[in-house]
Design a protein around this motif. Sequence first.
Motif, PDB file in Angstrom:
ATOM      1  N   LYS A  12      21.056 -56.476 -24.748  1.00  0.00           N
ATOM      2  CA  LYS A  12      21.744 -55.468 -25.979  1.00  0.00           C
ATOM      3  C   LYS A  12      22.547 -54.473 -25.324  1.00  0.00           C
ATOM      4  N   GLN A  13      22.586 -54.189 -24.189  1.00  0.00           N
ATOM      5  CA  GLN A  13      23.347 -53.038 -23.482  1.00  0.00           C
ATOM      6  C   GLN A  13      24.717 -53.481 -23.034  1.00  0.00           C
ATOM      7  N   TYR A  68      19.211 -48.482 -20.107  1.00  0.00           N
ATOM      8  CA  TYR A  68      18.520 -47.615 -21.050  1.00  0.00           C
ATOM      9  C   TYR A  68      19.224 -47.548 -22.450  1.00  0.00           C
ATOM     10  N   LYS A  69      18.010 -47.294 -23.312  1.00  0.00           N
ATOM     11  CA  LYS A  69      18.490 -47.029 -24.801  1.00  0.00           C
ATOM     12  C   LYS A  69      17.913 -45.826 -25.181  1.00  0.00           C
ATOM     13  N   LYS A  70      18.813 -45.200 -25.834  1.00  0.00           N
ATOM     14  CA  LYS A  70      18.496 -43.801 -26.162  1.00  0.00           C
ATOM     15  C   LYS A  70      18.682 -43.786 -28.046  1.00  0.00           C
ATOM     16  N   GLY A  71      17.233 -43.529 -28.416  1.00  0.00           N
ATOM     17  CA  GLY A  71      17.161 -43.688 -30.051  1.00  0.00           C
ATOM     18  C   GLY A  71      17.195 -42.204 -30.504  1.00  0.00           C
ATOM     19  N   LEU A  72      17.105 -42.144 -31.796  1.00  0.00           N
ATOM     20  CA  LEU A  72      17.045 -40.592 -32.471  1.00  0.00           C
ATOM     21  C   LEU A  72      16.045 -39.817 -31.775  1.00  0.00           C
ATOM     22  N   THR A  76      14.091 -45.367 -24.089  1.00  0.00           N
ATOM     23  CA  THR A  76      13.486 -46.522 -23.157  1.00  0.00           C
ATOM     24  C   THR A  76      14.374 -46.741 -21.983  1.00  0.00           C
ATOM     25  N   GLY A  77      13.781 -46.859 -20.848  1.00  0.00           N
ATOM     26  CA  GLY A  77      14.496 -47.125 -19.665  1.00  0.00           C
ATOM     27  C   GLY A  77      13.751 -48.043 -18.572  1.00  0.00           C
ATOM     28  N   ILE A  78      14.804 -48.985 -18.055  1.00  0.00           N
ATOM     29  CA  ILE A  78      14.148 -49.815 -16.997  1.00  0.00           C
ATOM     30  C   ILE A  78      14.968 -49.596 -15.844  1.00  0.00           C
ATOM     31  N   ALA A  79      14.009 -49.343 -14.645  1.00  0.00           N
ATOM     32  CA  ALA A  79      14.641 -49.371 -13.357  1.00  0.00           C
ATOM     33  C   ALA A  79      14.261 -50.649 -12.765  1.00  0.00           C
ATOM     34  N   ARG A 125      10.101 -51.139 -13.060  1.00  0.00           N
ATOM     35  CA  ARG A 125       9.594 -49.894 -13.638  1.00  0.00           C
ATOM     36  C   ARG A 125      10.177 -49.555 -15.063  1.00  0.00           C
ATOM     37  N   PHE A 126       9.230 -49.360 -16.228  1.00  0.00           N
ATOM     38  CA  PHE A 126       9.659 -49.335 -17.335  1.00  0.00           C
ATOM     39  C   PHE A 126       9.199 -48.077 -17.778  1.00  0.00           C
ATOM     40  N   TYR A 127      10.032 -47.251 -18.656  1.00  0.00           N
ATOM     41  CA  TYR A 127       9.701 -45.986 -19.122  1.00  0.00           C
ATOM     42  C   TYR A 127      10.012 -45.961 -20.472  1.00  0.00           C
ATOM     43  N   LYS A 128       9.005 -45.354 -21.333  1.00  0.00           N
ATOM     44  CA  LYS A 128       9.009 -45.157 -22.678  1.00  0.00           C
ATOM     45  C   LYS A 128       8.225 -44.011 -23.539  1.00  0.00           C
ATOM     46  N   ASP A 129       9.193 -43.137 -24.056  1.00  0.00           N
ATOM     47  CA  ASP A 129       8.452 -42.169 -24.604  1.00  0.00           C
ATOM     48  C   ASP A 129       7.418 -41.343 -23.435  1.00  0.00           C
ATOM     49  N   LEU A 130       7.869 -40.778 -22.646  1.00  0.00           N
ATOM     50  CA  LEU A 130       7.178 -40.039 -21.616  1.00  0.00           C
ATOM     51  C   LEU A 130       5.954 -40.964 -20.812  1.00  0.00           C
TER      52      LEU A 130
END
Length: 137
Positions: A12-13, A68-72, A76-79, A125-130
């Motif tokens: 989607k990016q 990464y995907k930045k919502g309102l 969400t980020g993926i390294a 490494r997946f990042y979402k909402d801290l």
Amino acid sequence: MTKEDIIKLIKKQKVAIISSINEHGYPVIRAMLRPRKIERNELYFSTNLSSNKVTEYNNCPKACVYFYKKGLISYTGIALIGKMEVLTNQEIKNEIWKLGDSIFYKNGKTDPDYCVLKFTIENTRFYKDLKTEDVKF
């Protein structure tokens, strides 16, 4: 987060952030168009053989690709950590070629400056909402 979720997010990016290591040992970060192909734990990108990043990957294949995907109110980020390989064989060049590429490569798919970067994922490494999570890929 599953492998399938990660692939869906990547597709989607529009842009991938990639890193390489320069001749002085420092990381260099650049934006590229998203991968042209995703297969198993491999991402395939199109680029110029004459670019600095190709020289850097030939000298040191260690790399990171970030999406990464930045919502309102959510992020969400993926390294993806792994190795980048420079491919010049015609078969893979033909496979990921897109019609619009002829703008950049005057000789089409056989242009000597056209090559493919193959990134092999070793760690994710997946990042979402801290929150962070290692994901097997």
